[in-house]
Design a protein around this motif. Structure first.
Motif, PDB file in Angstrom:
ATOM      1  N   GLU A 408     -45.001 -12.183  67.348  1.00 33.26           N
ATOM      2  CA  GLU A 408     -44.055 -13.215  67.780  1.00 33.26           C
ATOM      3  C   GLU A 408     -44.791 -14.444  68.286  1.00 33.26           C
ATOM      4  O   GLU A 408     -44.413 -15.588  67.986  1.00 33.26           O
ATOM      5  CB  GLU A 408     -43.148 -12.649  68.871  1.00 33.26           C
ATOM      6  CG  GLU A 408     -42.151 -13.637  69.434  1.00 33.26           C
ATOM      7  CD  GLU A 408     -41.384 -13.087  70.629  1.00 33.26           C
ATOM      8  OE1 GLU A 408     -40.507 -13.812  71.147  1.00 33.26           O
ATOM      9  OE2 GLU A 408     -41.666 -11.944  71.047  1.00 33.26           O
ATOM     10  N   ILE A 409     -45.866 -14.228  69.053  1.00 28.77           N
ATOM     11  CA  ILE A 409     -46.654 -15.338  69.588  1.00 28.77           C
ATOM     12  C   ILE A 409     -47.302 -16.132  68.470  1.00 28.77           C
ATOM     13  O   ILE A 409     -47.254 -17.374  68.441  1.00 28.77           O
ATOM     14  CB  ILE A 409     -47.722 -14.814  70.565  1.00 28.77           C
ATOM     15  CG1 ILE A 409     -47.064 -14.240  71.821  1.00 28.77           C
ATOM     16  CG2 ILE A 409     -48.699 -15.931  70.946  1.00 28.77           C
ATOM     17  CD1 ILE A 409     -48.033 -13.550  72.763  1.00 28.77           C
ATOM     18  N   GLU A 410     -47.909 -15.431  67.511  1.00 33.30           N
ATOM     19  CA  GLU A 410     -48.593 -16.122  66.403  1.00 33.30           C
ATOM     20  C   GLU A 410     -47.607 -16.910  65.564  1.00 33.30           C
ATOM     21  O   GLU A 410     -47.877 -18.047  65.165  1.00 33.30           O
ATOM     22  CB  GLU A 410     -49.337 -15.110  65.544  1.00 33.30           C
ATOM     23  CG  GLU A 410     -50.163 -15.759  64.442  1.00 33.30           C
ATOM     24  CD  GLU A 410     -51.053 -14.773  63.716  1.00 33.30           C
ATOM     25  OE1 GLU A 410     -51.955 -15.217  62.986  1.00 33.30           O
ATOM     26  OE2 GLU A 410     -50.841 -13.546  63.884  1.00 33.30           O
ATOM     27  N   SER A 411     -46.446 -16.325  65.305  1.00 26.86           N
ATOM     28  CA  SER A 411     -45.423 -17.033  64.534  1.00 26.86           C
ATOM     29  C   SER A 411     -44.957 -18.275  65.272  1.00 26.86           C
ATOM     30  O   SER A 411     -44.760 -19.333  64.673  1.00 26.86           O
ATOM     31  CB  SER A 411     -44.244 -16.098  64.269  1.00 26.86           C
ATOM     32  OG  SER A 411     -43.194 -16.785  63.612  1.00 26.86           O
ATOM     33  N   PHE A 412     -44.792 -18.163  66.588  1.00 30.08           N
ATOM     34  CA  PHE A 412     -44.340 -19.299  67.386  1.00 30.08           C
ATOM     35  C   PHE A 412     -45.377 -20.422  67.380  1.00 30.08           C
ATOM     36  O   PHE A 412     -45.038 -21.600  67.224  1.00 30.08           O
ATOM     37  CB  PHE A 412     -44.073 -18.857  68.821  1.00 30.08           C
ATOM     38  CG  PHE A 412     -43.686 -19.978  69.745  1.00 30.08           C
ATOM     39  CD1 PHE A 412     -42.384 -20.440  69.797  1.00 30.08           C
ATOM     40  CD2 PHE A 412     -44.640 -20.586  70.550  1.00 30.08           C
ATOM     41  CE1 PHE A 412     -42.025 -21.476  70.647  1.00 30.08           C
ATOM     42  CE2 PHE A 412     -44.298 -21.621  71.395  1.00 30.08           C
ATOM     43  CZ  PHE A 412     -42.980 -22.073  71.442  1.00 30.08           C
ATOM     44  N   LEU A 413     -46.648 -20.083  67.541  1.00 24.80           N
ATOM     45  CA  LEU A 413     -47.694 -21.092  67.647  1.00 24.80           C
ATOM     46  C   LEU A 413     -47.955 -21.812  66.332  1.00 24.80           C
ATOM     47  O   LEU A 413     -48.271 -23.009  66.323  1.00 24.80           O
ATOM     48  CB  LEU A 413     -48.997 -20.446  68.137  1.00 24.80           C
ATOM     49  CG  LEU A 413     -49.001 -19.894  69.561  1.00 24.80           C
ATOM     50  CD1 LEU A 413     -50.349 -19.258  69.879  1.00 24.80           C
ATOM     51  CD2 LEU A 413     -48.689 -20.983  70.571  1.00 24.80           C
ATOM     52  N   TYR A 414     -47.822 -21.110  65.225  1.00 27.83           N
ATOM     53  CA  TYR A 414     -48.281 -21.678  63.959  1.00 27.83           C
ATOM     54  C   TYR A 414     -47.179 -21.932  62.940  1.00 27.83           C
ATOM     55  O   TYR A 414     -47.459 -22.433  61.859  1.00 27.83           O
ATOM     56  CB  TYR A 414     -49.340 -20.766  63.340  1.00 27.83           C
ATOM     57  CG  TYR A 414     -50.579 -20.669  64.203  1.00 27.83           C
ATOM     58  CD1 TYR A 414     -51.503 -21.716  64.255  1.00 27.83           C
ATOM     59  CD2 TYR A 414     -50.803 -19.557  65.011  1.00 27.83           C
ATOM     60  CE1 TYR A 414     -52.625 -21.646  65.059  1.00 27.83           C
ATOM     61  CE2 TYR A 414     -51.926 -19.475  65.832  1.00 27.83           C
ATOM     62  CZ  TYR A 414     -52.830 -20.522  65.847  1.00 27.83           C
ATOM     63  OH  TYR A 414     -53.932 -20.447  66.660  1.00 27.83           O
ATOM     64  N   SER A 415     -45.924 -21.600  63.253  1.00 27.60           N
ATOM     65  CA  SER A 415     -44.841 -21.898  62.329  1.00 27.60           C
ATOM     66  C   SER A 415     -44.416 -23.344  62.487  1.00 27.60           C
ATOM     67  O   SER A 415     -44.503 -23.914  63.573  1.00 27.60           O
ATOM     68  CB  SER A 415     -43.646 -20.970  62.577  1.00 27.60           C
ATOM     69  OG  SER A 415     -43.093 -21.219  63.858  1.00 27.60           O
ATOM     70  N   SER A 416     -43.925 -23.935  61.399  1.00 28.83           N
ATOM     71  CA  SER A 416     -43.439 -25.308  61.456  1.00 28.83           C
ATOM     72  C   SER A 416     -41.989 -25.304  61.882  1.00 28.83           C
ATOM     73  O   SER A 416     -41.332 -24.264  61.942  1.00 28.83           O
ATOM     74  CB  SER A 416     -43.583 -25.984  60.081  1.00 28.83           C
ATOM     75  OG  SER A 416     -42.762 -25.329  59.130  1.00 28.83           O
TER      76      SER A 416
END
Length: 439
Positions: A408-416
């Protein structure tokens, strides 16, 4: 059904959102729809939990290859220490998080405040004289319960603030903002070091200053009221005494949003899990330690949770069309803002109660004299337990909590923004005009 909210109504809500800042387009690794702001508030020794979260993020492959995922960093109190450390090491984010975790893991109380008998005796005598004979001999000599002079030496030894400016010039960082409280004027001060032309603003009881961040600014932001002595800082053509930034920082998300963040990643230091909350069973009068602990909880913990709740509500009203924006000149557009809040999965006060015996006996005796038992001192002690066993436990908890939500953290940080949810959890409102920094 709720009635639509006009722009005039919206301006009453004390939050601030900036339109997408052109000055962030040059920040490598971040687009206009992916400028993440990091928010870390205070909490004394609880700040070690923040480090555990950051350490796990630093192990992400994309964090190691793309560099610093937080172009905008905002911090106060212990969060200012961690934020400045990240800013200084933003050219190698992964390494900076490891080093920061190592420093906190080896922390000793004597690195933060004086623990020797002579210093404590001198400080206690000053308090006794002020309280007993101050009206006759002249009072006002006692400045704090503990002497935090060692903290300045510790930070000077482990933190090179000159690297903050260098990393801004190289594009590894856009802006760093740390909050303090001016005890002379009662105003909240926000010291900002960022890329030339970064936003600046003033509001009621809030002053922003573009400056080079130094260890003195960090010590001022971390000076817990009554516990650590205020720090003298030079402002404009005069100087004033400053203390903990959490005292008047009622909207901790606002600084990074006004600086141009499109998403906010916040780290709190209080367990928000309702399952961990217990109904009080002690009906005796609260001890002084309990009262101080509650005051610290309000100052360090409540503002972030309240800010997030307000942002979620505004964001929901935006998505439901309950806020109408007529486009009044001089006011910024209201827009949805995505956010992610990390909080401990365990009660840190209960953990502190288990580690109270790790603190030097003299300090333990002093704190215990304010409370009737270990439980009544737990909240207060959770802020002062700068011991390696306690900080390592907090780092481990933060690391594990981040690991549980790492996808969830990685998706939040790197998703547009195109991949964002239809109803992002945060929205904020601009209430005043912005100005640009000249340096």
């Amino acid at each position: 059904m709720d009635a639509p909210t006009t722009s005039t109504d919206a301006r009453r809500v004390q939050f601030s959102v900036r339109l997408r800042s052109r000055s962030l387009r040059g920040h490598k690794g971040n687009t206009m729809g992916n400028a993440v702001g990091l928010v870390m508030t205070g909490g004394g020794a609880r700040g070690a939990y923040q480090v555990g979260i950051l350490k796990r993020i630093g192990e992400l492959k994309r964090a190691q290859t793309r560099g610093n995922p937080f172009p905008i960093i905002g911090g106060s109190s212990a969060g200012a220490i961690n934020g400045c450390a990240l800013a200084a090491g933003s050219d190698d984010f992964a390494l900076a998080t490891k080093v920061l975790a190592g420093v906190w893991s080896d922390l000793r109380p004597s690195d933060v405040f004086r623990c020797d008998v002579l210093s404590q005796a001198r400080n206690s005598l000053t308090w006794i004289l002020d309280l007993s004979f101050g009206a006759i001999l002249g009072g006002g000599n006692a400045r704090s319960l503990l002497d935090a002079t060692p903290l300045r030496h510790f930070l000077n030894a482990h933190l090179n603030c000159d690297r903050i400016g260098a990393n801004i010039k190289r594009g590894h960082l856009y802006a760093l903002a740390i909050s303090t409280t001016n005890f002379n004027s009662g105003e909240s001060y926000l010291f900002i070091q960022g890329k030339k032309g970064h936003p600046m603003w003033n509001r009621v009881r809030l002053v922003t200053v573009a400056t080079r961040i130094t260890v003195d600014h960090i010590c001022a932001s971390a000076a817990i009221p009554l516990v650590f002595q205020p720090v003298r800082l030079k402002i404009a053509r005069q100087s004033a005494f400053f203390g903990d930034g959490c005292v008047r920082l009622q909207q901790p998300l606002s600084p990074v949003i006004r600086l141009g963040a499109d998403k906010v990643f916040a780290i709190g230091v209080r367990c928000e899990n309702l399952e961990h909350r217990k109904e009080p069973t002690d009906e005796r009068d609260p001890s002084l330690a309990q009262i101080i602990g509650v005051l610290f909880n309000v100052m360090f913990l409540d503002h972030l949770a309240t800010d997030m709740e307000h942002l979620e509500r505004l964001n929901q009203r935006l998505s439901n069309g309950h806020i109408i924006q007529p486009g009044v000149q001089g006011y910024e557009e209201i827009r949805p803002l995505r956010s992610l809040l990390m909080t401990p999965s365990v009660d840190l006060s209960q953990l502190a109660e288990e580690h109270q015996r790790d603190i030097p006996h003299l300090i333990q005796y002093f704190v215990s004299s304010l409370g009737r038992d270990a439980a009544s001192c737990a909240d207060l002690m959770s802020y002062l337990l700068f011991t390696s066993k306690y900080t390592r436990a907090l780092i481990e908890i933060g690391y594990d909590d981040a690991s549980q939500r790492i996808d969830e953290i990685e998706s939040f940080l790197y998703s547009s923004d195109k991949g964002a949810t239809e109803n992002p959890p945060v929205s904020t409102v601009g209430t005043s005009k912005s100005r640009q920094a000249g340096s």
